[in-house]
Design a protein around this motif. Structure first.
Motif, PDB file in Angstrom:
ATOM      1  N   CYS A 262      -8.875  12.587  15.881  1.00 19.43           N
ATOM      2  CA  CYS A 262      -7.521  12.868  15.402  1.00 19.43           C
ATOM      3  C   CYS A 262      -7.427  12.606  13.903  1.00 19.43           C
ATOM      4  O   CYS A 262      -6.836  13.390  13.155  1.00 19.43           O
ATOM      5  CB  CYS A 262      -6.515  11.999  16.166  1.00 19.43           C
ATOM      6  SG  CYS A 262      -4.789  12.343  15.758  1.00 19.43           S
ATOM      7  N   LYS A 263      -8.022  11.516  13.462  1.00 26.27           N
ATOM      8  CA  LYS A 263      -8.019  11.203  12.022  1.00 26.27           C
ATOM      9  C   LYS A 263      -8.682  12.326  11.226  1.00 26.27           C
ATOM     10  O   LYS A 263      -8.145  12.781  10.201  1.00 26.27           O
ATOM     11  CB  LYS A 263      -8.739   9.879  11.770  1.00 26.27           C
ATOM     12  CG  LYS A 263      -8.668   9.411  10.315  1.00 26.27           C
ATOM     13  CD  LYS A 263      -9.698   8.355  10.018  1.00 26.27           C
ATOM     14  CE  LYS A 263     -11.084   8.981   9.925  1.00 26.27           C
ATOM     15  NZ  LYS A 263     -12.123   8.049   9.438  1.00 26.27           N
ATOM     16  N   ASP A 264      -9.846  12.793  11.686  1.00 26.83           N
ATOM     17  CA  ASP A 264     -10.561  13.871  10.987  1.00 26.83           C
ATOM     18  C   ASP A 264      -9.728  15.154  10.945  1.00 26.83           C
ATOM     19  O   ASP A 264      -9.707  15.868   9.929  1.00 26.83           O
ATOM     20  CB  ASP A 264     -11.896  14.152  11.679  1.00 26.83           C
ATOM     21  CG  ASP A 264     -12.881  13.005  11.518  1.00 26.83           C
ATOM     22  OD1 ASP A 264     -12.655  12.150  10.645  1.00 26.83           O
ATOM     23  OD2 ASP A 264     -13.866  12.960  12.288  1.00 26.83           O
ATOM     24  N   SER A 295      -0.604   4.534  13.057  1.00 23.37           N
ATOM     25  CA  SER A 295      -1.717   3.937  12.306  1.00 23.37           C
ATOM     26  C   SER A 295      -2.834   4.953  12.045  1.00 23.37           C
ATOM     27  O   SER A 295      -3.565   4.831  11.059  1.00 23.37           O
ATOM     28  CB  SER A 295      -2.285   2.727  13.056  1.00 23.37           C
ATOM     29  OG  SER A 295      -2.876   3.124  14.280  1.00 23.37           O
ATOM     30  N   ILE A 296      -2.964   5.946  12.928  1.00 23.69           N
ATOM     31  CA  ILE A 296      -3.974   6.989  12.707  1.00 23.69           C
ATOM     32  C   ILE A 296      -3.600   7.831  11.492  1.00 23.69           C
ATOM     33  O   ILE A 296      -4.460   8.204  10.685  1.00 23.69           O
ATOM     34  CB  ILE A 296      -4.122   7.878  13.963  1.00 23.69           C
ATOM     35  CG1 ILE A 296      -4.553   7.039  15.164  1.00 23.69           C
ATOM     36  CG2 ILE A 296      -5.127   9.003  13.706  1.00 23.69           C
ATOM     37  CD1 ILE A 296      -4.612   7.821  16.466  1.00 23.69           C
ATOM     38  N   LEU A 297      -2.324   8.129  11.349  1.00 22.50           N
ATOM     39  CA  LEU A 297      -1.861   8.875  10.181  1.00 22.50           C
ATOM     40  C   LEU A 297      -2.119   8.072   8.905  1.00 22.50           C
ATOM     41  O   LEU A 297      -2.524   8.626   7.879  1.00 22.50           O
ATOM     42  CB  LEU A 297      -0.377   9.198  10.311  1.00 22.50           C
ATOM     43  CG  LEU A 297       0.263   9.927   9.126  1.00 22.50           C
ATOM     44  CD1 LEU A 297      -0.407  11.274   8.883  1.00 22.50           C
ATOM     45  CD2 LEU A 297       1.772  10.120   9.363  1.00 22.50           C
ATOM     46  N   LYS A 298      -1.918   6.765   8.971  1.00 18.78           N
ATOM     47  CA  LYS A 298      -2.149   5.926   7.789  1.00 18.78           C
ATOM     48  C   LYS A 298      -3.618   5.984   7.364  1.00 18.78           C
ATOM     49  O   LYS A 298      -3.926   6.153   6.170  1.00 18.78           O
ATOM     50  CB  LYS A 298      -1.757   4.478   8.071  1.00 18.78           C
ATOM     51  CG  LYS A 298      -1.927   3.570   6.852  1.00 18.78           C
ATOM     52  CD  LYS A 298      -1.415   2.165   7.105  1.00 18.78           C
ATOM     53  CE  LYS A 298      -1.547   1.316   5.850  1.00 18.78           C
ATOM     54  NZ  LYS A 298      -1.025  -0.054   6.040  1.00 18.78           N
ATOM     55  N   LYS A 299      -4.535   5.871   8.311  1.00 18.21           N
ATOM     56  CA  LYS A 299      -5.959   5.938   7.986  1.00 18.21           C
ATOM     57  C   LYS A 299      -6.327   7.310   7.415  1.00 18.21           C
ATOM     58  O   LYS A 299      -7.179   7.421   6.532  1.00 18.21           O
ATOM     59  CB  LYS A 299      -6.799   5.620   9.226  1.00 18.21           C
ATOM     60  CG  LYS A 299      -6.753   4.153   9.635  1.00 18.21           C
ATOM     61  CD  LYS A 299      -7.683   3.859  10.784  1.00 18.21           C
ATOM     62  CE  LYS A 299      -7.668   2.387  11.147  1.00 18.21           C
ATOM     63  NZ  LYS A 299      -8.148   1.506  10.054  1.00 18.21           N
ATOM     64  N   ASP A 312      -3.511   4.854  -3.661  1.00 17.55           N
ATOM     65  CA  ASP A 312      -3.243   4.764  -2.230  1.00 17.55           C
ATOM     66  C   ASP A 312      -1.776   4.392  -1.988  1.00 17.55           C
ATOM     67  O   ASP A 312      -1.376   3.235  -2.138  1.00 17.55           O
ATOM     68  CB  ASP A 312      -4.162   3.717  -1.598  1.00 17.55           C
ATOM     69  CG  ASP A 312      -4.005   3.656  -0.079  1.00 17.55           C
ATOM     70  OD1 ASP A 312      -3.089   4.295   0.463  1.00 17.55           O
ATOM     71  OD2 ASP A 312      -4.812   2.961   0.562  1.00 17.55           O
ATOM     72  N   ASN A 313      -0.976   5.402  -1.643  1.00 21.64           N
ATOM     73  CA  ASN A 313       0.442   5.165  -1.334  1.00 21.64           C
ATOM     74  C   ASN A 313       0.708   5.201   0.172  1.00 21.64           C
ATOM     75  O   ASN A 313       1.847   5.390   0.609  1.00 21.64           O
ATOM     76  CB  ASN A 313       1.306   6.237  -2.017  1.00 21.64           C
ATOM     77  CG  ASN A 313       1.298   6.111  -3.521  1.00 21.64           C
ATOM     78  OD1 ASN A 313       1.325   4.995  -4.057  1.00 21.64           O
ATOM     79  ND2 ASN A 313       1.240   7.234  -4.224  1.00 21.64           N
ATOM     80  N   SER A 314      -0.353   5.018   0.974  1.00 16.59           N
ATOM     81  CA  SER A 314      -0.202   5.176   2.422  1.00 16.59           C
ATOM     82  C   SER A 314       0.799   4.188   3.032  1.00 16.59           C
ATOM     83  O   SER A 314       1.567   4.551   3.928  1.00 16.59           O
ATOM     84  CB  SER A 314      -1.555   5.019   3.116  1.00 16.59           C
ATOM     85  OG  SER A 314      -2.129   3.760   2.840  1.00 16.59           O
ATOM     86  N   SER A 315       0.831   2.956   2.536  1.00 12.17           N
ATOM     87  CA  SER A 315       1.742   1.949   3.100  1.00 12.17           C
ATOM     88  C   SER A 315       3.198   2.353   2.902  1.00 12.17           C
ATOM     89  O   SER A 315       4.018   2.249   3.831  1.00 12.17           O
ATOM     90  CB  SER A 315       1.493   0.577   2.468  1.00 12.17           C
ATOM     91  OG  SER A 315       0.221   0.089   2.834  1.00 12.17           O
ATOM     92  N   GLN A 316       3.522   2.835   1.704  1.00 16.43           N
ATOM     93  CA  GLN A 316       4.903   3.259   1.440  1.00 16.43           C
ATOM     94  C   GLN A 316       5.289   4.466   2.308  1.00 16.43           C
ATOM     95  O   GLN A 316       6.386   4.519   2.868  1.00 16.43           O
ATOM     96  CB  GLN A 316       5.068   3.621  -0.045  1.00 16.43           C
ATOM     97  CG  GLN A 316       4.834   2.462  -1.012  1.00 16.43           C
ATOM     98  CD  GLN A 316       3.408   2.400  -1.528  1.00 16.43           C
ATOM     99  OE1 GLN A 316       2.459   2.411  -0.744  1.00 16.43           O
ATOM    100  NE2 GLN A 316       3.270   2.337  -2.862  1.00 16.43           N
TER     101      GLN A 316
END
Length: 343
Positions: A262-264, A295-299, A312-316
């Protein structure tokens, strides 16, 4: 006889898995028994839950046994290792019910060997606990449905709606080995028409159950698979060890593979958009069903930013979508908790 299950290390202090239903069979080897048909007898407890249901068709004795219902009214929690002392009480009660049934109908042809020879053909083991954080039984059922390539999903019409449906349970089968069954135990205890509602059951209880079949039973018990062999402290420990093995190997492998695939897939979509303004929103719209945990979307975002050398703005971004509540949260965390609870 050493079996594969005995090789699995089990932390008994942490283990909350346990036994639930048992199916047994035995064909009576006497002349004329192929024409023997006996009525179904069902013994229930005070909450109207089945302890034993037994019948005989064509000389073949078949029974469903629930040792949990022999010692308490509801099977919200399985019969675990810490309660193994109660297993002897349950075993004696169910054996007595079955002996009484066969004695009543067979008269002088009856032998204790008929009950002593009952072979276990299906055996249930589960962990039942509350989901963690923002995960719910519904999001966990969707999680398991997506993780496996082939599943059977049982659905229901939501109360008060003419269109909306919810998930009751999801099943996945490994032929000859086991059936994985996950369901909302809270809902089952409230809505099951076959027993009295349980007013004391906790909210958000999820059951992750394995129904072990012939090949797995051979792996666990070797050639000693009678009811008397299985309903023992040693038999229960072997069962819990095999439950842990399947959960930490087969099922965990499937979860990891789905998470990585899913991440890929999401990274591929994000890469194609090349920093478009609605990149994340479009990704969620396209793959909302497939994203079983935010969490998969974040990775995926972290990998995307790394590919293009961006901050890396993934947390926001993830915090923004967490507040909107449009993607499942804490499902992987909940699965890991179930894995830990297996000992």
């Amino acid at each position: 006889m050493a079996t594969t299950a005995t090789k699995v290390r089990l932390n008994k202090g942490r283990c909350i898995s346990g036994m639930d239903g048992v199916n047994v069979e035995y064909t009576i080897q006497l002349d004329g028994m192929e024409n023997l048909y006996l009525p179904v007898k069902e013994e229930k407890n005070e909450a109207d839950n089945t302890i034993v249901s037994i019948s005989c068709v064509g000389g073949k004795v078949s029974a469903y046994v629930n040792p949990v219902h022999a010692i308490r009214q509801y099977n919200v929690k399985p019969l675990g290792i810490v309660e193994s002392i109660k297993l002897e009480i349950a075993k004696n009660r169910v054996l007595e019910i079955m002996k009484s049934y066969l004695q009543e109908h067979l008269k002088d042809k009856y032998s204790d060997d008929f009950v002593d020879s009952l072979q276990v053909v299906k055996l249930e083991c589960n962990v039942t606990m509350r989901t963690l954080g923002n995960a719910t039984p519904d999001t966990m059922l969707h999680f398991f449905d997506m993780v496996f390539p082939d599943t059977f999903l049982h659905r229901y019409r939501k109360v008060g709606s003419k269109c909306e449906k919810g998930d009751n349970s999801v099943k996945h089968k490994k032929d000859g080995c086991y059936i994985l069954k996950c369901y909302d135990k809270t809902k089952e205890q409230h809505d099951n028409e076959h027993h009295k509602p349980n007013p004391l059951v906790e909210s958000n209880l999820l059951r992750v159950e394995l129904v072990f079949l012939s090949r797995s039973l051979k792996r666990i018990y070797g050639d000693k698979r009678t009811l008397s062999d299985v309903l023992t402290k040693k038999g229960l420990e072997k069962l819990c060890r095999e439950y842990k093995r399947v959960l930490t190997e087969d099922i965990s492998d499937a979860v990891r593979k789905y998470r990585d695939d899913c991440k890929d897939m999401l990274v591929g979509f994000l890469t194609e958009h090349k920093r478009g303004g609605n990149m994340v929103a479009d990704c969620i719209m396209r793959y909302k069903e497939e994203i079983v945990d935010i969490s998969i979307l974040k990775k995926s975002l972290q990998e995307y930013y790394k590919i293009y050398g961006l901050t890396d703005n993934s947390s926001q971004v993830i915090n923004y979508y967490k507040k909107k509540g449009i993607l499942p949260q804490d499902t992987i965390k909940t699965f890991r908790a179930f894995r830990e609870a297996a000992g």
